[in-house]
Write a protein that holds these residues in place. Structure first.
Motif, mmCIF file in Angstrom:
data_model
loop_
_atom_site.group_PDB
_atom_site.id
_atom_site.type_symbol
_atom_site.label_atom_id
_atom_site.label_comp_id
_atom_site.label_asym_id
_atom_site.label_seq_id
_atom_site.Cartn_x
_atom_site.Cartn_y
_atom_site.Cartn_z
ATOM 1 N N LYS A 459 0.830 -1.211 0.000
ATOM 2 C CA LYS A 459 0.000 0.000 0.000
ATOM 3 C C LYS A 459 0.859 1.254 0.000
ATOM 4 C CE LYS A 459 -2.653 -1.292 3.508
ATOM 5 N NZ LYS A 459 -3.706 -1.204 4.534
ATOM 6 N N ARG A 460 1.944 1.235 0.752
ATOM 7 C CA ARG A 460 2.831 2.401 0.779
ATOM 8 C C ARG A 460 3.482 2.619 -0.588
ATOM 9 N NH1 ARG A 460 4.339 0.610 6.039
ATOM 10 N NH2 ARG A 460 6.299 -0.274 5.253
ATOM 11 N N ALA A 461 3.849 1.517 -1.238
ATOM 12 C CA ALA A 461 4.455 1.634 -2.574
ATOM 13 C C ALA A 461 3.457 2.204 -3.575
ATOM 14 C CB ALA A 461 4.955 0.257 -3.040
ATOM 15 N N ILE A 462 2.207 1.775 -3.481
ATOM 16 C CA ILE A 462 1.180 2.283 -4.390
ATOM 17 C C ILE A 462 0.929 3.770 -4.140
ATOM 18 C CG2 ILE A 462 -1.289 2.132 -4.940
ATOM 19 C CD1 ILE A 462 -1.045 -0.908 -4.439
ATOM 20 N N THR A 463 0.917 4.163 -2.870
ATOM 21 C CA THR A 463 0.745 5.578 -2.533
ATOM 22 C C THR A 463 1.893 6.412 -3.101
ATOM 23 O OG1 THR A 463 -0.432 5.003 -0.498
ATOM 24 C CG2 THR A 463 0.478 7.223 -0.637
ATOM 25 N N ILE A 508 -1.149 -5.309 -11.115
ATOM 26 C CA ILE A 508 -0.010 -4.396 -10.973
ATOM 27 C C ILE A 508 1.077 -4.736 -11.983
ATOM 28 C CG2 ILE A 508 1.861 -3.703 -9.420
ATOM 29 C CD1 ILE A 508 -0.157 -4.103 -7.100
ATOM 30 N N GLU A 509 1.353 -6.025 -12.155
ATOM 31 C CA GLU A 509 2.396 -6.463 -13.084
ATOM 32 C C GLU A 509 2.047 -6.099 -14.526
ATOM 33 O OE1 GLU A 509 5.967 -7.944 -14.149
ATOM 34 O OE2 GLU A 509 5.278 -8.229 -12.079
ATOM 35 N N ALA A 523 -9.306 7.064 -9.760
ATOM 36 C CA ALA A 523 -10.408 6.164 -9.392
ATOM 37 C C ALA A 523 -9.982 4.711 -9.515
ATOM 38 C CB ALA A 523 -11.625 6.438 -10.281
ATOM 39 N N LEU A 524 -9.226 4.389 -10.575
ATOM 40 C CA LEU A 524 -8.739 3.023 -10.761
ATOM 41 C C LEU A 524 -7.810 2.607 -9.625
ATOM 42 C CD1 LEU A 524 -7.687 1.328 -14.015
ATOM 43 C CD2 LEU A 524 -5.997 1.456 -12.197
ATOM 44 N N MET A 525 -6.912 3.512 -9.218
ATOM 45 C CA MET A 525 -5.974 3.203 -8.146
ATOM 46 C C MET A 525 -6.697 3.053 -6.803
ATOM 47 S SD MET A 525 -3.150 2.856 -9.689
ATOM 48 C CE MET A 525 -2.148 2.631 -8.228
ATOM 49 N N GLU A 526 -7.738 3.859 -6.610
ATOM 50 C CA GLU A 526 -8.518 3.746 -5.378
ATOM 51 C C GLU A 526 -9.232 2.395 -5.321
ATOM 52 O OE1 GLU A 526 -8.614 5.464 -2.798
ATOM 53 O OE2 GLU A 526 -7.926 7.479 -3.245
ATOM 54 N N THR A 527 -9.706 1.939 -6.461
ATOM 55 C CA THR A 527 -10.382 0.632 -6.504
ATOM 56 C C THR A 527 -9.396 -0.490 -6.190
ATOM 57 O OG1 THR A 527 -11.918 1.484 -8.164
ATOM 58 C CG2 THR A 527 -11.770 -0.904 -7.933
ATOM 59 N N LEU A 528 -8.170 -0.396 -6.713
ATOM 60 C CA LEU A 528 -7.135 -1.368 -6.370
ATOM 61 C C LEU A 528 -6.857 -1.344 -4.868
ATOM 62 C CD1 LEU A 528 -4.825 -3.364 -7.072
ATOM 63 C CD2 LEU A 528 -3.372 -1.353 -7.509
ATOM 64 N N ALA A 529 -6.775 -0.125 -4.332
ATOM 65 C CA ALA A 529 -6.531 0.007 -2.888
ATOM 66 C C ALA A 529 -7.678 -0.585 -2.087
ATOM 67 C CB ALA A 529 -6.324 1.478 -2.527
ATOM 68 N N SER A 559 -14.183 -5.348 -6.318
ATOM 69 C CA SER A 559 -13.193 -4.344 -6.727
ATOM 70 C C SER A 559 -12.344 -4.873 -7.886
ATOM 71 C CB SER A 559 -12.306 -3.958 -5.544
ATOM 72 O OG SER A 559 -13.059 -3.388 -4.495
ATOM 73 N N MET A 560 -11.908 -6.129 -7.781
ATOM 74 C CA MET A 560 -11.089 -6.701 -8.853
ATOM 75 C C MET A 560 -11.917 -6.914 -10.119
ATOM 76 S SD MET A 560 -8.295 -6.534 -7.445
ATOM 77 C CE MET A 560 -7.425 -7.035 -8.928
ATOM 78 N N GLN A 561 -13.204 -7.223 -9.950
ATOM 79 C CA GLN A 561 -14.096 -7.342 -11.105
ATOM 80 C C GLN A 561 -14.171 -6.014 -11.842
ATOM 81 O OE1 GLN A 561 -16.002 -10.150 -12.021
ATOM 82 N NE2 GLN A 561 -16.824 -9.060 -13.802
ATOM 83 N N GLU A 562 -14.269 -4.922 -11.079
ATOM 84 C CA GLU A 562 -14.338 -3.585 -11.662
ATOM 85 C C GLU A 562 -13.044 -3.236 -12.400
ATOM 86 O OE1 GLU A 562 -15.033 0.919 -9.946
ATOM 87 O OE2 GLU A 562 -16.177 -0.731 -9.062
ATOM 88 N N LEU A 563 -11.919 -3.805 -11.948
ATOM 89 C CA LEU A 563 -10.630 -3.541 -12.584
ATOM 90 C C LEU A 563 -10.388 -4.434 -13.806
ATOM 91 C CD1 LEU A 563 -8.341 -3.149 -9.442
ATOM 92 C CD2 LEU A 563 -9.125 -1.337 -10.976
ATOM 93 N N GLY A 564 -11.301 -5.391 -14.010
ATOM 94 C CA GLY A 564 -11.139 -6.287 -15.147
ATOM 95 C C GLY A 564 -10.318 -7.526 -14.854
ATOM 96 N N TYR A 565 -10.114 -7.818 -13.582
ATOM 97 C CA TYR A 565 -9.390 -9.012 -13.162
ATOM 98 C C TYR A 565 -10.279 -9.809 -12.204
ATOM 99 C CZ TYR A 565 -5.000 -7.551 -15.290
ATOM 100 O OH TYR A 565 -4.013 -7.223 -16.182
ATOM 101 N N PRO A 566 -11.314 -10.443 -12.725
ATOM 102 C CA PRO A 566 -12.278 -11.133 -11.857
ATOM 103 C C PRO A 566 -11.632 -12.274 -11.083
ATOM 104 C CG PRO A 566 -12.628 -11.715 -14.161
ATOM 105 C CD PRO A 566 -11.635 -10.599 -14.147
ATOM 106 N N VAL A 567 -12.125 -12.461 -9.881
ATOM 107 C CA VAL A 567 -11.631 -13.519 -9.003
ATOM 108 C C VAL A 567 -12.757 -14.519 -8.824
ATOM 109 C CG1 VAL A 567 -10.776 -14.080 -6.706
ATOM 110 C CG2 VAL A 567 -10.090 -11.945 -7.807
#
Length: 570
Positions: A459-463, A508-509, A523-529, A559-567
């Motif tokens: 989380k710190r790295a993403i921030t 992320i990769e 908004a995308l980064m907030e959803t990942l967070a 959240s991951m579904q919204e990012l296009g990486y469904p779990v």
């Protein structure tokens, strides 16, 4: 800000009030025995009317309100004399007892806290079919200024609110469900705070944003355990959920409504009890000019304990005493087995100590552990120092019983309501496996702690990535870190959480490190967070031995579904 007065004047009339309450109680008891004798109930009602006026005169508002409610309930019983009024009469009897104790409290403590009478007042109002009064009814809000501005450019983002609003409300509701069940309150409060913060950011400077700002302070107080989570505060959080729903479905018309003053008063009251233990609470206290040296919720709970008698703290104290006694028994058995005991009575005193522990366990509801320990105590009583073999099966069975009792006592502190069976089963497993619940929990917490540390690094790295205008260097080590977290989650058999972390790693990769054709949106980064933080909240509940439930995993998966990486749910 709370009404704290009337204690000095009470001394002048205390004797007469006690006499009136005694007369009312006596007449009520006779009316119960002779229901046809309405004169007895009327006499009790007259006493309630009399002391109501006295309480108003000496400025004891809580007592005055309770006396008035008792008077009204008495009249209702008279009007419906042909019905079964036993519950109502029991409520009056209980209220008289509480009022007597309260007046003794005011006399001894030299302070009148009318808020202590609210539960009893509401119990009487229930039988009158009258709305419950809030716990802030005796709180003086004073001025009601607008919230601090976010800046002139903070306009509502209705498009993003419509896109993410339902998911954010779901996140809030998942946390609220855990709060309502008293499960992992701190982690659930953090999750709800995150949802409200996101909604607040999308709401801009609209009038309703004041409610989000106050809600963040309330959740901060609850999350930091600065206030007790009671029915009134759970109801307040439910009201906020309904306001979120209105904003999502009604749009600008809901955004432009000021939060009701009673709701503001309730939130500010909670903030006043919590004190400045966090940034949001400090802001509220500064804006409303709340006194930091006033009554806190912890103080209030202590006063309620004095008024009502001992509570859960007694059980914890007993558990601590039992733990000390069990440690003494273990040491004595160890010395005795090695022939180093200085006890002239041999193992007699050890057996007696075991029986005393067994009797205490019965009082605590641990009957199986008590019976087992007493059984082994009879065996130990017959031991002779020269005949004891520490490697024998008999000695090991006593040691196993001691471990079982120790595990049972260890479950007393974390046990909460319906979850108590979970801890009882742990003691059962330990009995058969010969291991310690405490040691198992410690090992699990180590792995959970390492996983949370890894998520914190990510989380710190993403921030830093966001703050540095999307400098990908900050993300280079994040996939490796998340891979280690994924391994720890698999070790703990938390497959859903592991799948979310794996999806976060892939996103992320692929999207942030390899593909740099276009910078990501906030908004995308907030959803990942949101996804990473949801897993962190889930682990925090495990760390505190207060499971937050699988609902938080649904939020992470959405959240991951919204990012296009469904779990795929496990």
């Amino acid at each position: 800000m709370l009404t704290i007065e009337g204690s000095a004047s009470l001394n002048l009339v205390k004797e007469q009030i006690d006499e009136s309450l005694s007369i009312a109680e006596s007449n009520l008891e006779q009316f119960v025995e002779e229901p046809e004798n309405e004169a007895r109930l009327k006499a009790a009602i007259e006493q309630f009317a009399l002391i109501k006026g006295v309480f108003k005169l000496i400025n004891l508002p809580g007592s005055a309100i309770l006396s008035e409610e008792l008077e009204l309930l008495g009249h209702k019983i008279l009007a419906h004399h042909d019905k079964n009024n036993e519950p109502e009469l029991a409520a009056i009897s209980n209220a008289i007892m509480v009022l007597v104790h309260y007046l003794e409290y005011v006399e001894v403590k030299k302070q009148a806290l009318p808020v202590l009478l609210i539960p009893t007042i509401n119990e009487v109002r229930f039988f009158l079919n009258r709305p419950m009064i809030t716990e802030s009814v005796f709180f003086d809000l004073g001025e009601n200024p607008p919230r601090p501005s976010k800046g002139a450019a903070a306009a509502p983002d209705m498009e993003q609110l419509q896109t993410s609003g339902r998911r954010l409300r779901h996140m809030y509701q998942v946390g609220l469900l855990g709060i309502l069940r008293n499960e992992s309150v701190s982690a659930n409060a953090k999750m709800m705070s995150r949802a409200v913060s996101r909604i607040d950011a999308l709401t801009g400077n609209a009038p309703i944003s004041k409610l989000w700002w106050l809600t963040l302070a309330v959740l901060e107080a609850i999350g930091k355990e600065a206030v007790e989570l009671n029915v009134a505060r759970k109801s307040l959080l439910g009201l906020v959920d309904r306001q979120i729903k209105n904003v999502i479905h009604l749009g600008e018309s809901a955004l432009n409504k000021e939060p009701p003053k009673p709701t503001v008063q309730e939130c500010v009251y909670i903030a006043s009890l919590a004190g400045p233990v966090g940034d949001h609470l400090k802001e509220v206290m500064d804006l409303f000019k709340l006194e930091t040296g006033g009554l806190t919720d912890a103080n209030l709970r202590q006063e309620q304990e004095i008024l009502r008698g001992p509570g859960g703290t007694v059980i914890r104290s007993v558990a601590e005493a039992l733990t000390e006694e069990l440690n003494h028994i273990k040491d004595s058995l160890d010395l005795g087995a090695r022939g180093a005991s200085t006890d002239d009575e041999g193992f007699e005193s050890i057996a007696e100590a075991m029986r005393k522990v067994g009797n205490t366990l019965i009082m605590l509801g641990l009957s199986k552990a008590a019976g087992l320990f007493k059984e082994k105590a009879d065996i130990v009583r017959n031991w002779k120092a020269e005949d004891v073999d520490a490697e024998s099966d008999e000695f090991n069975r006593v040691a196993d019983a001691l471990l079982y009792v120790e595990n049972s006592v260890a479950t007393l502190s974390p046990r909460r309501g319906p979850d108590s069976s979970l801890y009882s089963s742990k003691a059962e497993e330990a009995m058969s496996d010969g291991i310690s619940v405490t040691q198992l929990d410690d090992a699990r917490r180590v792995v959970v702690g390492e996983a949370r540390a890894g998520l914190s690094l990510a989380k710190r790295a993403i921030t830093s990535f966001m703050d540095s205008n999307w400098d990908g260097m900050h993300l280079n080590n994040v996939p490796v870190t998340l891979k280690s977290v994924w391994g720890g989650l698999l070790f703990l058999q938390l497959h859903r959480a592991a799948a979310v972390v794996e999806a976060c790693e892939a996103f992320i990769e692929n999207q942030l490190i390899r593909d740099r054709s276009a910078p990501p949106t906030t908004a995308l980064m907030e959803t990942l967070a949101d996804a990473i933080t949801s897993v962190d909240y889930f682990l925090e509940g495990m760390e505190d031995d207060k499971p937050i439930g699988e609902g938080i995993m649904e939020v992470a998966e959405e959240s991951m579904q919204e990012l296009g990486y469904p779990v795929k749910a496990a």
